[in-house]
Design a protein around this motif. Structure first.
Motif, mmCIF file in Angstrom:
data_model
loop_
_atom_site.group_PDB
_atom_site.id
_atom_site.type_symbol
_atom_site.label_atom_id
_atom_site.label_comp_id
_atom_site.label_asym_id
_atom_site.label_seq_id
_atom_site.Cartn_x
_atom_site.Cartn_y
_atom_site.Cartn_z
ATOM 1 N N ILE A 75 1.145 -1.260 0.127
ATOM 2 C CA ILE A 75 -0.210 -0.322 -0.353
ATOM 3 C C ILE A 75 0.848 1.326 0.200
ATOM 4 O O ILE A 75 1.553 1.229 0.897
ATOM 5 C CB ILE A 75 -0.717 0.047 1.240
ATOM 6 C CG1 ILE A 75 -1.621 -1.070 1.041
ATOM 7 C CG2 ILE A 75 -1.884 1.714 1.131
ATOM 8 C CD1 ILE A 75 -2.815 -1.682 2.618
ATOM 9 N N SER A 76 0.699 1.869 -1.338
ATOM 10 C CA SER A 76 2.090 3.366 -1.359
ATOM 11 C C SER A 76 0.518 4.050 -1.484
ATOM 12 O O SER A 76 0.158 4.535 -2.146
ATOM 13 C CB SER A 76 2.627 2.908 -2.319
ATOM 14 O OG SER A 76 3.199 0.895 -2.457
ATOM 15 N N ILE A 77 1.371 4.860 -0.637
ATOM 16 C CA ILE A 77 0.917 6.312 -0.380
ATOM 17 C C ILE A 77 1.272 7.555 -1.211
ATOM 18 O O ILE A 77 2.679 7.848 -1.179
ATOM 19 C CB ILE A 77 0.528 6.941 1.099
ATOM 20 C CG1 ILE A 77 -0.733 5.459 1.635
ATOM 21 C CG2 ILE A 77 -0.716 8.285 1.065
ATOM 22 C CD1 ILE A 77 -1.448 5.329 2.823
ATOM 23 N N GLY A 84 5.097 -0.066 -0.373
ATOM 24 C CA GLY A 84 4.747 0.550 0.786
ATOM 25 C C GLY A 84 4.375 -0.445 2.022
ATOM 26 O O GLY A 84 4.329 -1.499 0.900
ATOM 27 N N ILE A 85 5.240 -0.008 3.073
ATOM 28 C CA ILE A 85 4.393 -1.305 4.097
ATOM 29 C C ILE A 85 3.265 -1.324 5.007
ATOM 30 O O ILE A 85 3.008 0.053 5.402
ATOM 31 C CB ILE A 85 6.020 -1.954 4.940
ATOM 32 C CG1 ILE A 85 6.909 -2.113 4.206
ATOM 33 C CG2 ILE A 85 4.975 -2.759 6.054
ATOM 34 C CD1 ILE A 85 7.615 -2.395 5.193
ATOM 35 N N PRO A 86 2.093 -1.753 4.607
ATOM 36 C CA PRO A 86 0.675 -1.384 5.650
ATOM 37 C C PRO A 86 1.442 -1.639 6.865
ATOM 38 O O PRO A 86 2.216 -2.113 8.007
ATOM 39 C CB PRO A 86 0.253 -2.381 5.357
ATOM 40 C CG PRO A 86 0.429 -4.041 3.977
ATOM 41 C CD PRO A 86 2.049 -3.107 3.960
ATOM 42 N N GLY A 87 0.777 -0.139 7.740
ATOM 43 C CA GLY A 87 1.314 -0.153 9.359
ATOM 44 C C GLY A 87 -0.009 0.476 9.959
ATOM 45 O O GLY A 87 -1.460 0.815 9.320
ATOM 46 N N GLU A 88 0.437 1.416 10.246
ATOM 47 C CA GLU A 88 -0.313 1.818 11.269
ATOM 48 C C GLU A 88 -0.775 3.505 11.005
ATOM 49 O O GLU A 88 -2.214 4.381 11.285
ATOM 50 C CB GLU A 88 -0.540 2.386 13.438
ATOM 51 C CG GLU A 88 -0.057 0.909 13.717
ATOM 52 C CD GLU A 88 0.416 1.373 14.985
ATOM 53 O OE1 GLU A 88 1.480 2.617 15.737
ATOM 54 O OE2 GLU A 88 1.139 0.519 15.184
ATOM 55 N N ARG A 89 -0.663 3.816 10.339
ATOM 56 C CA ARG A 89 -0.833 4.958 8.934
ATOM 57 C C ARG A 89 -2.142 4.923 8.976
ATOM 58 O O ARG A 89 -2.531 4.083 8.216
ATOM 59 C CB ARG A 89 -0.063 5.076 7.676
ATOM 60 C CG ARG A 89 -1.030 6.176 7.761
ATOM 61 C CD ARG A 89 1.351 6.814 6.284
ATOM 62 N NE ARG A 89 0.511 7.923 5.226
ATOM 63 C CZ ARG A 89 1.131 8.720 4.257
ATOM 64 N NH1 ARG A 89 2.360 7.602 4.573
ATOM 65 N NH2 ARG A 89 0.945 9.460 3.283
ATOM 66 N N GLN A 90 -2.590 6.303 8.734
ATOM 67 C CA GLN A 90 -4.498 6.069 8.352
ATOM 68 C C GLN A 90 -4.039 7.069 6.938
ATOM 69 O O GLN A 90 -3.518 7.940 7.027
ATOM 70 C CB GLN A 90 -5.015 6.842 9.545
ATOM 71 C CG GLN A 90 -4.933 6.824 10.896
ATOM 72 C CD GLN A 90 -6.324 7.418 11.837
ATOM 73 O OE1 GLN A 90 -6.464 8.134 11.889
ATOM 74 N NE2 GLN A 90 -6.154 6.560 13.560
ATOM 75 N N THR A 98 -1.944 3.775 -3.986
ATOM 76 C CA THR A 98 -1.806 2.046 -4.738
ATOM 77 C C THR A 98 -1.525 1.187 -4.050
ATOM 78 O O THR A 98 -1.572 0.934 -2.890
ATOM 79 C CB THR A 98 -0.507 2.897 -5.343
ATOM 80 O OG1 THR A 98 -0.848 3.546 -6.596
ATOM 81 C CG2 THR A 98 -0.878 1.345 -6.667
ATOM 82 N N ILE A 99 -2.598 0.314 -4.198
ATOM 83 C CA ILE A 99 -2.613 -1.698 -3.702
ATOM 84 C C ILE A 99 -1.749 -2.183 -4.616
ATOM 85 O O ILE A 99 -2.993 -2.778 -5.869
ATOM 86 C CB ILE A 99 -3.953 -1.221 -2.821
ATOM 87 C CG1 ILE A 99 -4.665 0.124 -2.676
ATOM 88 C CG2 ILE A 99 -3.809 -2.743 -2.223
ATOM 89 C CD1 ILE A 99 -5.620 -0.309 -1.240
#
Ligand code: MF3
Ligand code: CO
Ligand code: CO
Length: 254
Positions: A75-77, A84-90, A98-99
């Motif tokens: 998941i790339s913001i 991008g590594i999924p995590g706590e970011r909202q 981008t997924i």
């Protein structure tokens, strides 16, 4: 070596690719401000498992001998180009997200990604996303037995640069199906009439990463996250396809 897949193998890759595409359809219903990327990752993980498939990215070790990728999707913001590594970011209103999902079903890999916009995105984010999707469409329109890889890269680069954006050079599309990353490398830039000729039965991805500003990038300390060197936006769309005598057979449609 470039594998030529049989019709039966292509159907297996399609079954896998459909699950990856359906996972993106599903997660697109959950892209609201406030949702964390790890929650989205969890939804994708559970969806893939429910279809008796496996997420190819989880524990994946790249060619650089890096740390294993710790999640079931990328998941790339905004300024993150990819990985991008999924995590706590909202997620927040206006984000460009981008997924990228890669599934393994019965040993066969399907790989697809899309860029989504959360809520009210900027004019630039909308244009970048639309141009990136259109660049993939134009590239796929080139695909057919006998065409050269340079023609595909040229279709993307010439269009994207005329729109005022840049094409990432460091990451490329790739053969896929029996393994996650196979030959050939499919560059999203190039010259007409250059490169190898693609043949019926080849299966590969085209996955242009298009930047608002410069194409240079930087990889963060985590060993995975690639961000634009100028911190401007980046978007990406990806399909897995098989080459046929009449064109591309897209294997990552829902
Ligand atoms: N799915 C990406 C691709 O299109 C690769 C992700 S590798 C990961 O090739 F380890 F970062 F997940
Ligand atoms: Co890919
Ligand atoms: Co991918």
């Amino acid at each position: 070596m470039i594998y030529i897949k049989t019709a039966q193998q292509i159907e297996k890759i399609r079954k896998s690719g459909q699950i990856a595409s359906q996972a993106l359809d599903m997660v697109s219903q959950h892209l609201q401000p406030g949702v964390t990327t790890q929650h989205l990752n969890q939804l994708i993980h559970e969806f893939i498992i429910s279809k008796k498939a496996k997420p190819a990215t989880l524990g994946y070790i790249g060619s650089s001998g890096s740390v294993p990728f710790p999640a079931s999707c990328c998941i790339s913001i905004n300024e993150v180009i990819c990985h991008g590594i999924p995590g706590e970011r909202q997620l927040k209103d206006g984000d460009l997200v981008t997924i990228d999902v890669t599934t393994i079903l019965d040993g066969y890999y399907g790989d697809t990604c899309r860029t989504f916009l959360v809520g009210n995105a900027s004019k630039t984010a909308k244009k970048l996303t639309a141009v990136t999707e259109e660049s993939l469409r134009r590239a796929i329109a080139e695909v057919k037995d006998g065409v050269r890889l340079g023609d595909i890269g040229y279709a993307i680069q010439s269009y994207v640069e005329a729109e005022g954006f840049s094409v990432v050079r460091y990451y490329v599309g790739h053969g896929v199906g029996l393994k996650f990353h196979e030959e050939p490398s499919v560059c999203h830039f190039g010259k007409k009439g250059r490169g190898i000729r693609i043949k019926s039965g080849m299966v590969f991805t085209i996955e242009p990463m298009i930047n608002e500003g410069v194409y240079e990038l930087k990889i963060l300390e985590d060993g995975w996250t690639a961000v634009t060197a100028d911190k401007k936006l980046s978007a990406q769309f990806e399909h897995t396809m098989a080459v046929t005598h009449s064109g591309a057979d897209i294997l990552t449609l829902s």
